[in-house]
Each structure stands twice: as structure tokens, then as C-alpha cells.
Design an enzyme around this catalytic site. Structure first.
Site, PDB file in Angstrom:
ATOM      1  N   GLN A   1       0.846  -1.216   0.095  1.00 27.03           N
ATOM      2  CA  GLN A   1      -0.038   0.126   0.065  1.00 27.03           C
ATOM      3  C   GLN A   1       0.658   1.237   0.025  1.00 27.03           C
ATOM      4  O   GLN A   1       0.500   2.193  -0.820  1.00 27.03           O
ATOM      5  CB  GLN A   1      -0.776   0.018   1.257  1.00 27.03           C
TER       6      GLN A   1
ATOM      7  N   HIS B   1       2.174   2.909  -3.327  1.00 24.48           N
ATOM      8  CA  HIS B   1       1.136   3.614  -4.208  1.00 24.48           C
ATOM      9  C   HIS B   1       1.380   5.296  -4.236  1.00 24.48           C
ATOM     10  O   HIS B   1       1.347   5.644  -5.370  1.00 24.48           O
ATOM     11  CB  HIS B   1      -0.318   3.464  -3.486  1.00 24.48           C
TER      12      HIS B   1
ATOM     13  N   GLU C   1     -10.638   1.269   3.292  1.00 26.65           N
ATOM     14  CA  GLU C   1     -10.481   0.913   2.223  1.00 26.65           C
ATOM     15  C   GLU C   1     -10.173  -0.624   1.875  1.00 26.65           C
ATOM     16  O   GLU C   1     -11.123  -1.437   1.610  1.00 26.65           O
ATOM     17  CB  GLU C   1      -9.719   1.646   1.045  1.00 26.65           C
TER      18      GLU C   1
ATOM     19  N   HIS D   1     -54.763  14.269  -6.062  1.00 30.88           N
ATOM     20  CA  HIS D   1     -54.256  12.812  -5.866  1.00 30.88           C
ATOM     21  C   HIS D   1     -55.416  11.987  -5.277  1.00 30.88           C
ATOM     22  O   HIS D   1     -55.670  10.918  -5.788  1.00 30.88           O
ATOM     23  CB  HIS D   1     -53.363  13.075  -4.559  1.00 30.88           C
TER      24      HIS D   1
HETATM   25  P1  NAD Z   1      -4.242  11.043 -14.217  1.00 34.48           P
HETATM   26  O1  NAD Z   1      -4.493  10.149 -15.615  1.00 34.48           O
HETATM   27  O2  NAD Z   1      -5.020  10.950 -12.987  1.00 34.48           O
HETATM   28  O3  NAD Z   1      -3.973  12.336 -14.628  1.00 34.48           O
HETATM   29  C1  NAD Z   1      -3.239  12.939 -15.729  1.00 34.48           C
HETATM   30  C2  NAD Z   1      -3.763  14.086 -16.243  1.00 34.48           C
HETATM   31  O4  NAD Z   1      -3.788  15.240 -15.194  1.00 34.48           O
HETATM   32  C3  NAD Z   1      -3.446  14.786 -17.412  1.00 34.48           C
HETATM   33  O5  NAD Z   1      -3.638  14.239 -18.585  1.00 34.48           O
HETATM   34  C4  NAD Z   1      -3.598  16.094 -17.311  1.00 34.48           C
HETATM   35  O6  NAD Z   1      -4.638  16.395 -17.960  1.00 34.48           O
HETATM   36  C5  NAD Z   1      -3.864  16.326 -15.849  1.00 34.48           C
HETATM   37  N1  NAD Z   1      -3.101  17.207 -15.273  1.00 34.48           N
HETATM   38  C6  NAD Z   1      -1.609  17.179 -14.667  1.00 34.48           C
HETATM   39  N2  NAD Z   1      -1.280  18.101 -14.205  1.00 34.48           N
HETATM   40  C7  NAD Z   1      -1.893  19.155 -14.567  1.00 34.48           C
HETATM   41  C8  NAD Z   1      -1.835  20.440 -14.395  1.00 34.48           C
HETATM   42  N3  NAD Z   1      -0.734  21.173 -13.700  1.00 34.48           N
HETATM   43  N4  NAD Z   1      -2.931  21.417 -14.881  1.00 34.48           N
HETATM   44  C9  NAD Z   1      -4.121  20.809 -15.489  1.00 34.48           C
HETATM   45  N5  NAD Z   1      -4.272  19.266 -15.547  1.00 34.48           N
HETATM   46  C10 NAD Z   1      -3.244  18.792 -15.226  1.00 34.48           C
HETATM   47  O7  NAD Z   1      -2.883  10.298 -13.823  1.00 34.48           O
HETATM   48  P2  NAD Z   1      -1.776  10.862 -12.800  1.00 34.48           P
HETATM   49  O8  NAD Z   1      -1.588  12.162 -12.431  1.00 34.48           O
HETATM   50  O9  NAD Z   1      -0.493   9.776 -13.059  1.00 34.48           O
HETATM   51  O10 NAD Z   1      -2.457  10.223 -11.619  1.00 34.48           O
HETATM   52  C11 NAD Z   1      -2.795   8.764 -11.368  1.00 34.48           C
HETATM   53  C12 NAD Z   1      -3.725   8.843 -10.168  1.00 34.48           C
HETATM   54  O11 NAD Z   1      -4.361   7.604 -10.114  1.00 34.48           O
HETATM   55  C13 NAD Z   1      -2.924   8.986  -8.867  1.00 34.48           C
HETATM   56  O12 NAD Z   1      -3.315   9.993  -8.034  1.00 34.48           O
HETATM   57  C14 NAD Z   1      -3.037   7.464  -8.316  1.00 34.48           C
HETATM   58  O13 NAD Z   1      -3.246   7.504  -6.736  1.00 34.48           O
HETATM   59  C15 NAD Z   1      -4.105   6.950  -8.850  1.00 34.48           C
HETATM   60  N6  NAD Z   1      -4.160   5.661  -8.999  1.00 34.48           N
HETATM   61  C16 NAD Z   1      -5.129   5.002  -8.683  1.00 34.48           C
HETATM   62  C17 NAD Z   1      -5.281   3.559  -9.031  1.00 34.48           C
HETATM   63  C18 NAD Z   1      -6.310   2.436  -8.748  1.00 34.48           C
HETATM   64  O14 NAD Z   1      -7.185   2.879  -7.884  1.00 34.48           O
HETATM   65  N7  NAD Z   1      -6.663   1.674  -9.768  1.00 34.48           N
HETATM   66  C19 NAD Z   1      -4.026   3.015  -9.585  1.00 34.48           C
HETATM   67  C20 NAD Z   1      -2.994   3.636  -9.786  1.00 34.48           C
HETATM   68  C21 NAD Z   1      -2.937   5.111  -9.697  1.00 34.48           C
END
Ligand code: NAD
Length: 445
Positions: free
Chosen positions: A271, A274, A340, A433
């Protein structure tokens, strides 16, 4: 909290019985998410998609994801990735996960309508229908997240949703990862929206010429995605629902004297890797100081061997070991925390499940690591965080469906039921009604 040795990757520990009521409440808290400020930031992005449609969407994909696209969507048939792009063993692992998740989610689907005669001649029923158009967000342009695509795509497919839009940020060359493409094909996705962040959420909520408007948006994502989901669900113009409020991922592990320190540490770290905001809690039941030391040592050793050691170190620094005396005390604490993910390293782990009131998903016994549920056992990994396991379920087949109720009242049924309806309507002062029943009863005399 006791001092943590310099350089060592170690959780802080507290003895629950030594804390006063306020202190006990405090350790149940998660970091505050400043969602209002984020919503203000995503507003102009979502507005731009609404105003400029596909051209605005393409411009923002270029700005944020560095991809210069000629079209925002990719339509089937999606090309099957070659063995070079997607090695056979990875494809087979995806197949196993897809099959197990599908089996478990097919079993959740309601097959028959519920039909109940509440009074002679008064039949009430409830039947299920898919939410017609859904959007599933798969995070990350560079990250490879086929598991998220499976966990959202499969229940949408099983539920019978007619339109499934899979949104994911493209790679800078404009392509989608072969893993996600392969899952999109398996799950029968209608189209892939090559966009991420708030702009992808906005496009799915309002629709553009290229992107179908959806009725409900699912999926994890960074704070831009989460805030945009919160924004659009409150706009009656968008008329769109979201799956659940999302926060940083969490695990609570309960371990007794029978627990294997190596296993316990590995679960906590799976965890912690992550993100730096991951919430990791260990509740130890009557652990000897040697046992606790063995777990702490394993956390330090295993964390330092991880490629994501920096992230794990930050998460572990903020994490907590809560020491208690009994299984009941541990489970009460866990029910208050509403994690969770809940992992039970207990001598009688299966017996403890009946006492769990609040948790997204429970991992029972030494050989059920969270990783199995995260990827491939069959349960869904999209689960409520931040204490929302008190009132939310994780994503399941029903999340992609809704119920419709109906009733069929015969003339004999109306004679029995009608007078009560008239009485209640009169009492509420709603004459029309009451009248709708009276005119029928008069006809039946
Ligand atoms: P993401 O797809 O969530 O976000 C990417 C997008 O964020 C970009 O396409 C852009 O449009 C936007 N962005 C980034 N910076 C920006 C800015 N300054 N201004 C405007 N838009 C902006 O991908 P990520 O950022 O790699 O985040 C992944 C998230 O998903 C993490 O928070 C992670 O904890 C989560 N996650 C969840 C799982 C799950 O539960 N299945 C697995 C892995 C990751």
C-alpha cells in the site's frame, strides 16, 4: 510518538488504551483534501471543453499530455497488440484477471425481477436496467494500468451498458498503452477517449461532436480528475453521476501473535508504494516486543529493496502502528476507521469477518494479500476511501445499473387499497391525488 531511528524506514506506534478520547479520534483522521480550491482550478478547463468542444480538448491534450492528435477518439476495431508490444505472459495474466473479474461480476447481476403482491390485487415489482452510457477513467499517460481498465470495463460490459467510453491520457506520440488497448477490446469498449484530467471528465460529462455524452463517470485519478468529477456531478446541465468520492488509497492490517512478520510488512508496503499520501495502519493484538520488532525490521528491509523506496519511505513516515490487547478492540478500531482495504492476519481470521461492519474489501488470512484483489482474484479494486466505507460500497455490477419499480393494481386491488390512499391524500391536502382514486372507485361501484 516514540522517536524513529535516523535513516530507518519505520512506522510510529501508539498504545490505544493510553490515548484519551480526543487522541483516539485524531488517529482515525485522514489528511484533509482541499477539494473546493481544486474545483475552482478545474472550472476553466471544464468550461473550455464545453465552449470549444473537440478543438479545445485537442489543444489541452497537447498542453498537458504533449500529444498532437488529429482525433480525440479511437474507434473499434482496436488493433490487437503484437507479441512484441504485449508479451504473451502479460496477455495471459490479463486473460486470467479478466476471466475472474467477469465471473464474480456476472454472479452479482440480478437475473429476475422482484415481484411482490403487497395486498390482494396490488402487485409491486422492481427490475434492473443498465445505465445506458458510462465513462470509465483509466489514469496515467505513461503509467500502465490495465487493472483499472479491467475493474471498470468488465462490470460495465456485464451490466449491459450500451455505450462505454474509456478515457485515458495518450502517450506523447498519441498512442494508448497496448495493455489498456487489449483490455478495451476484451471489455467491448465503444470508444477510447484519448484525453486525461479535467478535460476528459468535462468531455464525457457534456459530450462533444466526437465524444459521446455519458450518464455516469467512474474511475480513480489525480486531484484534477477527482475535482472535475465533483464539479460536473453538481451541474444539473450535465446530468451526470459519479461512482464515489475518491481519496488516497488505504490499508489497515490487523495482526495477532500468529502473524508472519514478513507477510505483514509486505502487505503494509504494497500500500505504501502507491503514493506518499497512502494511508497505512497496522493494528497489533498483544504482540510481544520481539514480534513487533520483527515486523518493524521487515518493513525497513523490504522497503529499502523496493524501486519505489522514496514513496514508501514518505508514506511509512506518516503511518501508524496501533497496539491493542484483544481481537474485539482491534475490530472496533477498524470499524471506526472504515478502511478501504482490511487485511486480517489472525489465528481465526474467517471467524472475525462476521464482526466487520465497515470496510471496502476484506482480505482474510495469511495467504490473501491485497495484491490478489488489486489485480486478479475477481473482486473489484475500486473501493471507498477516506472513511466512506461507512456508507459506500465498492464498484460492482449494480454500480452500472439502476432499478426501476412498477406496480399493477387490479380493480379489486383498488377497491381494497383506494380508501387508504384517499385518506392520506386528503390529510396532506392534495385533492387531485385523492380525486384520481375517487373517480375510479366511483366507476367501480
Ligand atoms: P491521471 O490520469 O490521473 O492524470 C493525468 C492528467 O492530469 C493529465 O492528462 C492532465 O490532463 C492532468 N494534469 C496534470 N497536471 C495538471 C495541471 N497542472 N493542470 C491541469 N491538468 C493537469 O494520472 P496521474 O497524474 O499519473 O495520477 C494517477 C492517479 O491515479 C494517482 O492519484 C494515483 O493515486 C491514482 N491511481 C489509482 C489507481 C487505482 O485505484 N486503480 C491505480 C493507480 C493510480
Amino acid at each position: 510518538f516514540p522517536e524513529v531511528e535516523e535513516g530507518r524506514i519505520q512506522m510510529r506506534n501508539v498504545t490505544l488504551s493510553k490515548l484519551n478520547e480526543d487522541e483516539q479520534k485524531k488517529i482515525l483522521l485522514r489528511p484533509v483534501l482541499n477539494s473546493l480550491a481544486m474545483i475552482d482550478k478545474v472550472k476553466p478547463i471544464v468550461e473550455r471543453v464545453r465552449k470549444e468542444g473537440d478543438a479545445g480538448l485537442r489543444a489541452m491534450t497537447k498542453q498537458f499530455d504533449k500529444a498532437d492528435l488529429s482525433s480525440n477518439v479511437l474507434l473499434p476495431p482496436f488493433a490487437v497488440p503484437t507479441d512484441d508490444e504485449l508479451p504473451r505472459d502479460v496477455r495471459e495474466a490479463i486473460d486470467v484477471a479478466y476471466a475472474n473479474v467477469k465471473t464474480f461480476h456476472v454472479a452479482q447481476a440480478e437475473k429476475e425481477a422482484l415481484v411482490v403482491e403487497t395486498m390482494p390485487g396490488v402487485t409491486c415489482s422492481r427490475f434492473v436496467r443498465p445505465i445506458s452510457r458510462v465513462g470509465i477513467y483509466v489514469p496515467g499517460g505513461t503509467a500502465i494500468l490495465p487493472s483499472t481498465a479491467i475493474m471498470l470495463g468488465v462490470p460495465a460490459q456485464v451490466a449491459g451498458c450500451k455505450t462505454i467510453v474509456l478515457a485515458t491520457p495518450p502517450r506523447p506520440d498519441g498512442t494508448i498503452s497496448p495493455e489498456v488497448l487489449y483490455v478495451a477490446k476484451l471489455a467491448g469498449v465503444t470508444c477510447i477517449l484519448k484525453a486525461g484530467g479535467a478535460q476528459a471528465v468535462g468531455a464525457m460529462a457534456y459530450g462533444t461532436k466526437e465524444v459521446p455524452k455519458v450518464d455516469k463517470i467512474f474511475g480513480p485519478g489525480n486531484q484534477w480528475v477527482t475535482a472535475a468529477k465533483m464539479l460536473v456531478q453538481n451541474d444539473t446541465d450535465a446530468l451526470v453521476a459519479i461512482d464515489m468520492p475518491a481519496g488516497p488509497s488505504e490499508v489497515l492490517v490487523i495482526a495477532d501473535h500468529t502473524s508472519n512478520p514478513i507477510f505483514v510488512a509486505s502487505d503494509l508496503l504494497s500500500q505504501a508504494e502507491h503514493g506518499t499520501d497512502s494511508q497505512v495502519v497496522l493494528v497489533g493484538i498483544s504482540l510481544t516486543s520481539e514480534h513487533l520488532a520483527a515486523i518493524e525490521e521487515q518493513i525497513d528491509i523490504q522497503a529499502k529493496a523496493l524501486p519505489r523506496v522514496k514513496i514508501a519511505r514518505e508514506a511509512i513516515k506518516k503511518s501508524l502502528i496501533v497496539l491493542v490487547d484483544t481481537v474485539d478492540e482491534a475490530i472496533n478500531f477498524s470499524n471506526e476507521y472504515a478502511p478501504e482495504h482490511l487485511i486480517l492476519h489472525l489465528e481465526k481470521a474467517q471467524d472475525a469477518v462476521k464482526d466487520i461492519d465497515n470496510a471496502g474489501s476484506v482480505f482474510v488470512g495469511a495467504f490473501s494479500p491485497e495484491s490478489c484483489g488489486d489485480y486478479a482474484s475477481g473482486t473489484n479494486h475500486t473501493l471507498p476511501t477516506n472513511g466512506f466505507a461507512r456508507q459506500f460500497s465498492g464498484v460492482n455490477t449494480l454500480s452500472f445499473q439502476k432499478h426501476i419499480t412498477s406496480q399493477f393494481v387490479t380493480s379489486e386491488g383498488l377497491k381494497v387499497l383506494g380508501p387508504s390512499v384517499v385518506r392520506l391524500a386528503e390529510r396532506e391536502g392534495l385533492e387531485a391525488h385523492a380525486n384520481a382514486v375517487r373517480v375510479r372507485l366511483a366507476e367501480l361501484k
